[in-house]
Design an enzyme around this catalytic site. Structure first.
Site, PDB file in Angstrom:
ATOM      1  CG  LEU A  48      -9.699  -1.774   6.345  1.00  0.00           C
ATOM      2  CD1 LEU A  48     -10.066  -2.908   6.946  1.00  0.00           C
ATOM      3  CD2 LEU A  48     -10.162  -0.597   6.917  1.00  0.00           C
ATOM      4  CG  ASN A  69      -2.201   0.521  -0.979  1.00  0.00           C
ATOM      5  OD1 ASN A  69      -2.134   1.348   0.050  1.00  0.00           O
ATOM      6  ND2 ASN A  69      -2.717  -0.506  -1.115  1.00  0.00           N
ATOM      7  CB  ALA A  97      15.323   2.588   6.692  1.00  0.00           C
ATOM      8  CB  CYS A 135      -2.486  -4.203   0.875  1.00  0.00           C
ATOM      9  SG  CYS A 135      -3.869  -4.740   1.620  1.00  0.00           S
ATOM     10  CE  LYS A 141       0.695  -3.153  10.173  1.00  0.00           C
ATOM     11  NZ  LYS A 141      -0.199  -2.256   9.615  1.00  0.00           N
TER      12      LYS A 141
HETATM   13  C1  UDX Z   1      -1.570  -0.930   3.742  1.00  0.00           C
HETATM   14  C2  UDX Z   1      -1.965   0.591   3.559  1.00  0.00           C
HETATM   15  O1  UDX Z   1      -1.380   1.327   4.879  1.00  0.00           O
HETATM   16  C3  UDX Z   1      -3.474   0.722   3.721  1.00  0.00           C
HETATM   17  O2  UDX Z   1      -3.916   1.819   3.753  1.00  0.00           O
HETATM   18  C4  UDX Z   1      -4.035  -0.402   2.580  1.00  0.00           C
HETATM   19  O3  UDX Z   1      -5.424  -0.150   2.543  1.00  0.00           O
HETATM   20  C5  UDX Z   1      -3.518  -1.610   2.962  1.00  0.00           C
HETATM   21  O4  UDX Z   1      -2.322  -1.750   2.702  1.00  0.00           O
HETATM   22  P1  UDX Z   1      -1.133  -2.743   5.603  1.00  0.00           P
HETATM   23  O5  UDX Z   1      -0.532  -3.758   4.517  1.00  0.00           O
HETATM   24  O6  UDX Z   1      -1.870  -3.149   6.731  1.00  0.00           O
HETATM   25  O7  UDX Z   1      -2.099  -1.286   5.044  1.00  0.00           O
HETATM   26  O8  UDX Z   1       0.233  -2.109   6.483  1.00  0.00           O
HETATM   27  P2  UDX Z   1       1.009  -0.919   6.561  1.00  0.00           P
HETATM   28  O9  UDX Z   1       1.012  -0.341   7.867  1.00  0.00           O
HETATM   29  O10 UDX Z   1       0.702   0.241   5.460  1.00  0.00           O
HETATM   30  O11 UDX Z   1       2.567  -1.376   6.042  1.00  0.00           O
HETATM   31  C6  UDX Z   1       2.831  -2.063   5.004  1.00  0.00           C
HETATM   32  C7  UDX Z   1       4.122  -2.660   5.185  1.00  0.00           C
HETATM   33  O12 UDX Z   1       5.034  -1.638   4.848  1.00  0.00           O
HETATM   34  C8  UDX Z   1       4.679  -3.497   6.283  1.00  0.00           C
HETATM   35  O13 UDX Z   1       5.313  -4.515   5.875  1.00  0.00           O
HETATM   36  C9  UDX Z   1       5.362  -2.522   7.253  1.00  0.00           C
HETATM   37  O14 UDX Z   1       6.287  -3.323   8.138  1.00  0.00           O
HETATM   38  C10 UDX Z   1       6.063  -1.866   6.069  1.00  0.00           C
HETATM   39  N1  UDX Z   1       6.602  -0.556   6.661  1.00  0.00           N
HETATM   40  C11 UDX Z   1       5.674   0.278   6.862  1.00  0.00           C
HETATM   41  C12 UDX Z   1       7.969  -0.130   6.445  1.00  0.00           C
HETATM   42  O15 UDX Z   1       8.802  -0.993   6.062  1.00  0.00           O
HETATM   43  N2  UDX Z   1       8.423   1.272   6.713  1.00  0.00           N
HETATM   44  C13 UDX Z   1       7.635   2.030   7.263  1.00  0.00           C
HETATM   45  O16 UDX Z   1       8.016   3.146   7.564  1.00  0.00           O
HETATM   46  C14 UDX Z   1       6.343   1.675   7.279  1.00  0.00           C
END
Ligand code: UDX
Length: 465
Positions: A174, A238, A282, A290, A353
């Site tokens: 998720l 992850n 970036a 997670c 996020k």
């Molecule tokens: C993540 C995984 O995507 C998901 O599959 C798993 O089950 C749980 O962890 P989530 O933590 O909800 O999900 O957020 P995600 O959308 O993956 O973003 C994680 C973090 O990375 C956020 O802080 C987001 O801001 C950051 N991020 C994401 C970036 O800094 N750059 C990006 O390009 C994408």
């Protein structure tokens, strides 16, 4: 129990979108609450259990403990069907055909490994209530080898041999903000079974297929494998995502040194199909409940297995990620003329996020606190997360509007890319600030718009014009 359908005898039930199951969901945190609501939405009779009575009462009354787009509406409609009930008495789940374990596995305090207390407690408590033909499905993110341990613990608690406990490991993937979509139409299902290819495994697969019948009928791929592989799929996914983000943030550091533009670079490399554009954003990096804790727990487990060398690169992934937060503080200091002491700093964003009120390991709040510790007065705005932040991270001054946040600011930091911030008209803020300087920590604002409105626009990994 309202809506609690009598269970038909296993294994007459087969993969069919017509057949509904009687399901229990153990743990109603982020994962469990969404899973329970979605399973009821699919037509199953669901009873969700949590030790926390306040949470159970709130959910039973249609109040979700977290912000997730669409969840309130789906909870209300599922409650209205009578197919979704909540309980804080585990004995109430005894009739279920399938029990989903959805409890949290946080980072152990002061250590990298995952704290499995809640998973083990769920197994021990469930054992005595488990029907002989019922299937336990693990969804929590766990270190490899936990599934087999859990099966043994459940067996001990149930007073039968482990071979007579049916358990499938079915990790969740998720994303917060898309949790309903990711539950109802995931990219794939992964089933970890005790002994792939055996009739017992096939029966377990068939039962879980019946639960996910609708998504499977829509063509969602389903992969069956052994327990360790299924457990590893989750942490490997992850780790890959975290690595991709830290890769682009490492490029951001190089761009800063060389005068390059990381946004242009990401756009260009992303056109290569093998690389792709996703997760090349970036900025101040990843946070949340997670990615950070999962890569640390993965390293810890690899160490226990004697495979630590394989994952030493994740230490660097973590370090790059944390360095971006420090870099943001440095840029803020620079923008304030070399010192943060006595300055006013506006922070846009508190959640880790957008479309979430989750502040766990939030880069935005870490940065806000570091800047405050350096002597600045920090005002933080967020569209959804203020109620949590005020309680859990007191310190910065939390304000309800962007205008309040930026009033008198020497610098404005954009740290969580809510649409609301992307839609801001910078010209309406120019007169409120002391100096019109914005630092885009997510590379999601339009530099031209801000500059045209008289702002100095700076960003991580982009040239300073
Ligand atoms: C993540 C995984 O995507 C998901 O599959 C798993 O089950 C749980 O962890 P989530 O933590 O909800 O999900 O957020 P995600 O959308 O993956 O973003 C994680 C973090 O990375 C956020 O802080 C987001 O801001 C950051 N991020 C994401 C970036 O800094 N750059 C990006 O390009 C994408």
């Amino acid at each position: 129990m309202p809506g609690w359908a009598a269970s038909a005898a296993f294994p007459s039930r087969r993969y069919s979108a017509e057949v509904t199951q009687t399901i229990s969901v153990i743990g109603t945190g982020y994962l469990g609450a969404v899973h329970a609501v979605c399973m009821a939405h699919l037509g199953h009779a669901v009873i969700a259990y949590d030790v926390d009575e306040t949470k159970v009462t709130a959910l039973a009354n249609g109040r979700t403990p977290l912000y997730e787009p669409g969840l309130d509406e789906l909870l209300a409609s599922s409650l209205a069907t009578g197919r979704l009930t909540f309980t804080s008495n585990l004995a109430d789940v005894a009739d279920a055909d399938v029990h989903f374990i959805c409890v949290g596995t946080p980072q152990a305090p002061g250590e990298n490994r995952a704290d499995l207390t809640y998973v083990y407690a769920a197994a021990d408590a469930l054992g005595p209530h488990l029907r002989e033909d019922a299937l336990v499905v693990g969804k929590s993110t766990v270190p490899v080898a936990t599934a087999e341990r859990l099966r043994r613990r459940i067996a001990t608690a149930a007073g039968r041999p482990a071979s007579q406990v049916r358990l499938v490991w079915n990790p969740e993937f998720l994303r917060e903000g898309f949790a309903i979509e990711d539950t109802l139409t995931p990219d794939r299902f992964v089933y970890g079974v005790a002994e792939p290819g055996t009739p017992e495994a096939e029966a377990d697969v068939a039962l879980l297929d019946a639960v996910y019948a609708k998504s499977l009928a829509d063509g969602t791929p389903r992969l069956v494998m052994d327990y360790p592989s299924a457990e590893l799929v989750k942490v490997a996914a992850n780790a890959f995502l975290a690595t991709k983000i830290s890769f682009i943030n490492a490029m951001s550091e190089v761009c800063e040194a060389a005068g390059g533009d990381v946004v242009a670079l990401a756009e260009a490399i992303g056109h290569d199909d093998r690389i792709g554009h996703k997760f090349l954003g970036a900025g101040v990096g990843f946070g949340g409940g997670c990615l950070p804790k999962d890569i640390r727990a993965f390293m810890a487990r690899a160490g226990e297995l004697g495979a630590d060398q394989a994952l030493t690169f994740l230490r660097e992934v973590d370090a790059i990620n944390l360095r971006r937060r420090a870099r943001m503080v440095d840029l803020a200091r620079e923008a304030c003329g070399g010192t943060l002491h006595g300055r006013t700093v506006a922070v846009l964003g508190a959640a880790f996020k957008p479309n979430s009120d989750d502040i766990r390991d939030s880069p935005a709040l870490d940065i806000a606190e570091m800047i405050q510790a350096a002597g600045a007065s920090v005002r933080v705005h967020d569209p959804r997360a203020l109620h949590v932040a005020r309680v859990q991270r007191p310190g910065p001054d939390y304000v309800d509007t962007v205008q309040e946040a930026v009033a008198g600011a020497h610098v404005v930091l954009h740290l969580t890319e809510w649409q609301e911030y992307r839609d801001l008209d910078p010209s309406t803020l120019t007169t409120s600030v002391t100096t019109p300087v914005i630092i885009d920590g997510r590379n999601k604002l339009d530099p031209a718009r801000w500059r045209e409105a008289g702002w100095t626009y700076r960003a991580l990994g982009r040239p300073h014009i």
